[in-house]
Write an enzyme that holds these catalytic residues in place. Structure first.
Site, PDB file in Angstrom:
ATOM      1  CG  HIS A 116      -6.155   2.117   4.733  1.00  0.00           C
ATOM      2  ND1 HIS A 116      -5.751   3.123   5.580  1.00  0.00           N
ATOM      3  CD2 HIS A 116      -5.146   1.214   4.699  1.00  0.00           C
ATOM      4  CE1 HIS A 116      -4.546   2.840   6.030  1.00  0.00           C
ATOM      5  NE2 HIS A 116      -4.152   1.686   5.512  1.00  0.00           N
ATOM      6  CD  GLU A 155      -3.889  -2.175   7.103  1.00  0.00           C
ATOM      7  OE1 GLU A 155      -2.738  -2.404   6.771  1.00  0.00           O
ATOM      8  OE2 GLU A 155      -4.511  -1.161   6.773  1.00  0.00           O
ATOM      9  N   GLY A 171       4.672   1.504   4.951  1.00  0.00           N
ATOM     10  CA  GLY A 171       6.021   2.094   4.899  1.00  0.00           C
ATOM     11  C   GLY A 171       7.077   1.205   4.258  1.00  0.00           C
ATOM     12  CB  SER A 199       4.526  -1.404  12.408  1.00  0.00           C
ATOM     13  OG  SER A 199       4.101  -0.068  12.585  1.00  0.00           O
ATOM     14  N   GLY A 238       1.980   2.471  10.897  1.00  0.00           N
ATOM     15  CA  GLY A 238       2.967   3.547  10.778  1.00  0.00           C
ATOM     16  C   GLY A 238       3.637   3.936  12.082  1.00  0.00           C
ATOM     17  CG  ASN A 270      -1.749   1.199   1.378  1.00  0.00           C
ATOM     18  OD1 ASN A 270      -1.834   2.002   0.449  1.00  0.00           O
ATOM     19  ND2 ASN A 270      -2.381   1.360   2.529  1.00  0.00           N
TER      20      ASN A 270
END
Ligand code: PGA
Length: 256
Positions: free
Chosen positions: A98, A170, A238, A216, A176, A13
């Site tokens: 999301h 999530e 990320g 993460s 993040g 993503n």
């Protein structure tokens, strides 16, 4: 009887990154060069809409997905892109619900409308759900918002259609932050989602629908969620913007 190898998903993503077409092209090319087609591992790259065509041109060993879409097919909806348009641009998947979209106004109801629209096309929705705080997870409990998000996303969806979805857990507190959920926390949610799906539909649907974890993830923790929590794949933010890191994740998962 020979056990068939579990199928895994590694979904990138990119969110609203990279900032230029040139950087996006080079990231997509680096990933394409570093990975290979594997029968038990599907890689999906979800770039910003603007880069979908370009990434789709490069995608010879991965799939392309959207990060969101609108529920109408076409018409006077300024700023929107439809599931049909994503399909035409080369997408096979689309992330829906999301938490970063929910923060901007996406609701359980709008997610449900999008899931319905997407399931009319050949796109597979990756439906994201997640709770805001860790307090329940810390005590081994499941946040009630997860049940609500899941049930509402699937409202009015037939079992036949539900089979064609992917669910991504999530937890917002893990996205993040550099601090992923523990493998136990993810396993507890996996069991919870499976139970809920079997109540909503059937055991066979619960077994069939792949469950991803996101929040993460990186090359150090990626295989834990698959081996220890029993998840079917990862939704990576990320770490998917660093080709070397993403390729490392690919290599580790393909070795499982
Ligand atoms: P992260 O993002 O891997 O950067 O935590 C995951 C996501 O939001 O999909």
């Amino acid at each position: 009887m020979k056990k068939t190898k579990q199928k895994f998903y590694l979904v990138a993503n990119w969110k609203m990154n990279p900032i230029t077409q040139k950087k996006s092209t080079s990231l997509a090319l680096d990933i394409a060069q570093g990975i290979s087609e594997k029968p038990n591992l599907d890689v999906v790259i979800c770039p910003p809409d603007l880069y979908i065509g370009m990434v789709a041109d490069i995608a010879n060993n991965f799939y392309v997905g959207g990060q969101n879409c609108f529920w109408e097919r076409n018409g006077a909806f300024t700023g929107q892109a439809s599931a049909v348009m994503l399909t035409d641009a080369g997408c096979k998947y689309v992330i829906l619900g999301h938490s970063e979209q929910r923060k901007l106004g996406e609701t359980n109801k709008s997610v449900n409308k999008k899931v319905k629209a997407v399931l009319k096309t050949s796109l597979k929705p990756i439906i994201a759900i997640g709770e805001k705080s860790r307090s329940k997870a810390d005590q081994g409990e499941i946040d009630v918002s997860l049940q609500e998000q899941l049930q509402k996303a699937f409202e009015g969806i037939s079992a036949q259609k539900a089979k064609n979805t992917i669910i991504a857990y999530e937890p917002i507190w893990a996205i993040g932050t550099g601090s992923a959920a523990s493998t136990d926390e993810v396993m507890a949610v996996r069991i919870f989602i499976k139970k809920l799906l079997s109540k909503m539909y059937s055991i066979s649907i619960a077994q069939h629908v792949p469950l991803l974890y996101g929040g993460s993830t990186n090359s150090k923790n990626c295989t834990d969620f698959l081996k220890l929590s029993g998840m079917d794949g990862l939704l990576v933010g990320g770490a998917s913007l660093n080709s070397k890191e993403f390729i490392k994740m690919f290599n580790q998962i393909s070795d499982l």
